[in-house]
Write an enzyme that holds these catalytic residues in place. Sequence first.
Site, PDB file in Angstrom:
ATOM      1  CB  CYS A  86      -0.974  -0.039   1.175  1.00 39.69           C
ATOM      2  SG  CYS A  86      -2.371   1.113   1.007  1.00 39.69           S
ATOM      3  CG  HIS A 194      -3.192  -3.688   3.475  1.00 38.61           C
ATOM      4  ND1 HIS A 194      -2.210  -3.060   4.223  1.00 38.61           N
ATOM      5  CD2 HIS A 194      -3.862  -2.695   2.838  1.00 38.61           C
ATOM      6  CE1 HIS A 194      -2.285  -1.754   4.048  1.00 38.61           C
ATOM      7  NE2 HIS A 194      -3.278  -1.498   3.206  1.00 38.61           N
ATOM      8  CD  GLU A 196      -0.398  -5.765   5.714  1.00 40.84           C
ATOM      9  OE1 GLU A 196      -0.741  -4.559   5.829  1.00 40.84           O
ATOM     10  OE2 GLU A 196      -0.163  -6.308   4.620  1.00 40.84           O
TER      11      GLU A 196
END
Length: 222
Positions: A86, A194, A196
């Site tokens: 990002c 994302h 994660e």
Amino acid sequence: MKAAVLVFPGSNCDRDLAMAFRNAGAEVTMVWHKDSALPEGVDVVGIPGGFSFGDYLRCGAIAARSPITRAVIEHTARGGYALGVCNGFQVLTETGVLPGALMRNAGLKFVCRPVPLTVETADSAFTAGYAKGQQIAIPVAHHDGNYVADADLVARLRAEDRIAFTYAEPINGATADIAGILSENRRVLGLMPHPERAAEPAHGNTDGAALFRSLLGALVPA
């Protein structure tokens, strides 16, 4: 695997990224933006999402000129691995480590939801845990995630198999629906979604975990 996760004023995904690396088995060090050197022996640098320096000037533009970012540029020039998520992808384009630019979303709205992605290549340390053509769901959270590239650059990225992920449906107006790209040596990945945030069961989705496991597998000696 030794990972370093950068921290800028305004970062808000640094701890999430560090946890994803740790869960994959990495030893993680958090590195402040005013530091001028990466820790000794670092294998991969994680540049997290968030709003570094409040997104003033342009998203990632000020962070791209932080002391630690110069060390990241040198690290990648030596063949080191880096993952920009990002805002981290925005930083990598601002430094020129990755080509293209991230612009305001076509709909002029902040987009925050899980989105379907298509894995465009499995030929990288980051994507080897997926199959080419596989569809996965990864959250996005951005206002300036519209990847812009001219026709020549898109043709080159395709010819060199450097488009890592595409959106399986229109999300932000990105050229060719590009969600993530690889560097020429395939050791740097920048992506707007994302992984994660989809890396453990508590997230409700673990599609992103394979990226971190795959990277660990590529970097840990047999």
